[in-house]
Design an enzyme around this catalytic site. Structure first.
Site, PDB file in Angstrom:
ATOM      1  N   SER A   1      18.243  -0.562  25.780  1.00 56.42           N
ATOM      2  CA  SER A   1      19.125  -0.349  26.756  1.00 56.42           C
ATOM      3  C   SER A   1      19.614  -1.521  27.748  1.00 56.42           C
ATOM      4  CB  SER A   1      18.211   0.297  27.605  1.00 56.42           C
ATOM      5  OG  SER A   1      19.504   1.324  28.735  1.00 56.42           O
ATOM      6  N   ASN A   2      19.927  -1.749  28.537  1.00 54.45           N
ATOM      7  CA  ASN A   2      20.635  -2.590  29.920  1.00 54.45           C
ATOM      8  C   ASN A   2      20.079  -2.099  31.176  1.00 54.45           C
ATOM      9  OD1 ASN A   2      23.191  -1.205  30.917  1.00 54.45           O
ATOM     10  ND2 ASN A   2      23.734  -0.869  28.633  1.00 54.45           N
ATOM     11  N   PRO A   3      20.559  -3.609  32.291  1.00 55.07           N
ATOM     12  CA  PRO A   3      19.935  -3.242  33.692  1.00 55.07           C
ATOM     13  C   PRO A   3      21.029  -2.656  33.834  1.00 55.07           C
ATOM     14  CG  PRO A   3      20.264  -5.780  32.847  1.00 55.07           C
ATOM     15  CD  PRO A   3      21.017  -4.548  31.880  1.00 55.07           C
TER      16      PRO A   3
END
Ligand code: C5P
Length: 226
Positions: free
Chosen positions: A23-25
């Site tokens: 995923s990513n932030p």
């Protein structure tokens, strides 16, 4: 003049197994701000959100999704329902969609000992590029020449507006409450906006969509949007 907005927000999760994912932030703040601004202006809004911890803005219909493929399916379903209505349909794609996913998701938690250290990935669909039959607004989060990249994306994905930003700039990027963006239109024009809250940027994007729907957007109009 009521418009129809479909907004994507937040990250997607691409599962390796039930407890691990890529995923990513992304926090979803920018997309939630666009959805809130559109609803405040009286438009009909569906927000397709990846996993985020924000509450749903008032007057917004929300669909929660996990992966990029879920997000694409939800957007396509919403678009086909929206196209049958009479309002102009705007797809605003703020989501930080994962570009890759594991080739296979294991049905149960992988054992450390059985993992080889190599994860095979395949490309996810580009939601913004894939969908059609609506006006399209994209984002370009870059670490270099954001405007040049935005012009390229505008052509490549057939967009009506690209909101470009350098994510390394102060007060910009993932999780920040403010952003410094440039509006890039299909004629190549680039209109830099000052440092603004994401709420204020959301309101300007909605204004742009309203002007586009009226056929009003030209360099003079864009000049006044800052
Ligand atoms: O090509 P790039 O990922 O930089 O493009 C960013 C824009 O495309 C954003 O508006 C993002 O929401 C959208 N996008 C998408 N599906 C992807 C990748 C990006 O809708 N798989």
């Amino acid at each position: 003049m009521e418009l129809r907005f479909i907004v994507t927000a937040g990250p997607t999760r691409e599962h390796i197994d039930p407890v691990r994912f890529i995923s990513n932030p992304s926090t979803g703040r920018m997309g939630f701000a666009v959805a809130a601004a559109a609803a405040r202006r009286g438009h009909a809004v569906t927000l397709v959100a990846g996993p985020v911890s924000l509450s749903t803005p008032r007057g917004v219909r929300r669909i929660d999704v996990v992966s990029a493929r879920d997000m694409l399916a939800a957007v396509e379903e919403e678009l086909s329902a929206a196209r049958s209505g009479r309002a102009d349909v705007f797809f605003v794609s703020t989501a930080a969609v994962a570009d890759w996913r594991p080739r296979r998701m294991a049905a149960s938690k992988l054992k450390k000992a059985s993992m080889s250290g190599i994860l095979e990935l395949v490309r996810n669909p580009d939601i913004l590029k894939t969908v059609g039959g609506c006006r399209k607004i994209g984002f370009a989060a870059e670490t270099g020449d954001a405007v040049a990249e935005a012009r390229r994306k505008c052509r490549e994905k057939g967009l009506d507006l690209v909101v470009a930003n350098d994510v390394t700039a102060q007060g910009a990027g993932f999780g920040a409450r403010t952003n410094r963006v440039v509006f890039v239109t299909p004629d190549g024009a680039a209109r830099p906006l000052p440092l603004l809250s994401k709420a204020a940027i959301g309101a300007r994007i909605v204004k742009f969509c309203e002007a586009l729907s009226r056929g009003d957007v030209d360099s003079q109009w864009l000049g006044g949007i800052g």
